[in-house]
Write a protein that holds these residues in place. Structure first.
Motif, PDB file in Angstrom:
ATOM      1  N   SER A 178     -27.505 -50.522 150.807  1.00  0.00           N
ATOM      2  CA  SER A 178     -26.183 -49.930 151.098  1.00  0.00           C
ATOM      3  C   SER A 178     -25.833 -49.376 152.308  1.00  0.00           C
ATOM      4  CB  SER A 178     -26.067 -48.994 149.728  1.00  0.00           C
ATOM      5  OG  SER A 178     -26.012 -49.249 148.480  1.00  0.00           O
ATOM      6  N   HIS A 182     -25.131 -52.645 154.794  1.00  0.00           N
ATOM      7  CA  HIS A 182     -23.656 -52.236 154.509  1.00  0.00           C
ATOM      8  C   HIS A 182     -22.806 -51.164 155.358  1.00  0.00           C
ATOM      9  CE1 HIS A 182     -23.496 -55.553 151.572  1.00  0.00           C
ATOM     10  NE2 HIS A 182     -24.683 -54.918 151.077  1.00  0.00           N
ATOM     11  N   GLY A 345     -20.692 -47.742 150.556  1.00  0.00           N
ATOM     12  CA  GLY A 345     -22.224 -47.686 150.972  1.00  0.00           C
ATOM     13  C   GLY A 345     -22.466 -46.415 151.001  1.00  0.00           C
TER      14      GLY A 345
END
Length: 423
Positions: A178, A182, A345
């Motif tokens: 995450s 991201h 994220g």
């Protein structure tokens, strides 16, 4: 463990790693279709060129230097200790039978399968940048940035956690990226968008915000489904092994939670859009699903399916408000990439301690801040240098006519715009 059993486990885990990597590679097609659907027809061929080219660049740069930076021979936790023997995949030569059997089960899979799985993650991070700078960035400026991003910027922060660096030492948790994938991609995109500016006509002098619809929503929907499918490899493969009962159960749990988070994100995002806009906005539904996937990626193993649905659902709500807020700030992101991968994220990272008792909010916040700061600052510097050297934005005429013609010399949908040169 007897040698036949050990060899079977090694082969199974290697095969699982490779198949998971292939699923993540297929996400490149998902990003391509999603972005091609959300831009205008006159910019389709160029964004497809960016997506296919960035994957090739990521593969080459990660082979040359990125993998060695991210998984070095050593380091002080912040700066990896670069060893040239780790460059060019020299350290990833596959293990011999004797080495595997002599490891007593500690060597789980082929070294090259690990490289393949890692390299497709690098390409995913770079794909996030592509959509945010769409419709007005020079193709070659983007590709030059991709060289630095995939060869240096991404691997350094990847080393901090997955390579055994300082973030790993303080207990920062990011199961499948995450933050490391991201948020990293979104931070690089944000730096580029700030320097690039908005598309012509997006924001009025009176403060108005003008919608610029995408050309092909069926294509965008297909891209979302492809990404949803690929995410099972993204999160499931990050368990790394599958050859024991415990690991097989864990992989099954990750698959279920990944799917539930996407479902929660889509439904909550769709409801939020309906409440805010009075309509069932398809693009918000698609971004809601992706937001749910991003949110669960930091920790898809410890939540229950219900908790995963709610974590994804919160991501779906957040992304709608984030897209609206960025527009009000006049940050033009044609596909919502910064909101989906960056803002959500962050939520995914901070949601980890809710279900993982071994994680702390302090460590998560430190990891979030360090990834954001490193990637944004270094990316801003690289984008600025490229802007000074060769420029990053196409001319007003090229933007008006479409970057397909100016940058690629062809059109993705020529039958829709007539035949040039016809009498």
């Amino acid at each position: 463990m007897e040698s036949p059993e050990l060899q079977l486990a090694y082969a199974l885990d290697t095969f699982y790693f490779l198949i998971s990597g292939a699923l993540v590679m297929w996400m490149a097609a998902g990003f391509s279709m999603l972005e091609a659907g959300l831009v205008r027809a006159k910019n389709t061929a160029e964004i497809l060129t960016k997506n296919v080219a960035l994957f090739a660049i990521a593969s080459i740069m990660y082979m040359l230097i990125g993998y060695g930076i991210m998984y070095p021979a050593g380091g002080n936790g912040i700066i990896p200790e670069i060893s040239w023997s780790f460059m060019f995949l020299d350290a990833a030569n596959d293990h011999s039978v004797e080495a595997v059997l002599g490891s007593d089960g500690d060597t789980y899979y082929s070294g090259l399968s690990d490289f393949f799985f890692q390299v497709v993650f690098v390409a995913t991070a770079m794909s996030i940048v592509s959509g945010a700078v769409a419709e007005r960035m020079k193709l070659w400026a983007f590709l030059l940035f991709a060289v630095v991003m995939t060869g240096f910027i991404y691997p350094v922060q990847g080393y901090w956690k997955w390579g055994g660096g300082w973030l790993d030492g303080i207990g920062f948790n990011d199961f499948a990226g995450s933050g490391l994938v991201h948020l990293c991609g979104a931070s690089a995109a944000l730096a580029g968008v700030i320097l690039l500016g908005a598309r012509k006509g997006k924001y009025g002098k009176d403060g108005s915000i003008n919608a610029i619809p995408g050309a092909n929503l069926p294509l965008a929907t297909l891209g979302t489904f492809i990404l949803w499918l690929g995410w099972f490899g993204f999160n499931g493969g990050s368990q790394l092994v599958v050859s024991s009962i415990e690991n097989a159960n864990a992989v099954a749990g990750v698959f279920v939670n990944t799917n539930m988070a996407a479902s929660g994100g889509l439904v909550f995002g769709l409801i939020t859009a309906r409440l805010l806009f009075g309509k069932a906005d398809l693009t918000m539904a698609l971004n809601g699903a992706l937001a749910g996937l991003v949110a669960i990626t930091a920790e898809p193993l410890t939540p229950t399916p219900l908790a995963a649905t709610l974590i994804g659902g919160v991501g779906g709500v957040i992304v709608v408000f984030a897209i609206v807020t960025l527009d009000k700030l006049r940050i033009d992101d044609p596909v919502g990439a910064i909101s989906v991968h960056g803002v959500v994220g962050m939520w995914g990272l901070m949601a980890v301690p809710i279900t993982n008792t071994d994680a702390s909010f302090a460590a998560q916040a430190i990891g979030l801040g360090s990834i954001l700061a490193w990637v944004f600052i270094t990316s801003f510097i690289v984008w600025l240098l490229i802007k000074l050297i060769m420029g990053i934005r196409v001319s007003e005429e090229e933007e008006y006519e479409g970057v397909d013609v100016g940058e690629c010399g062809l059109e993705a949908y020529p039958e829709f715009v007539g035949t040039r040169g016809a009498s």
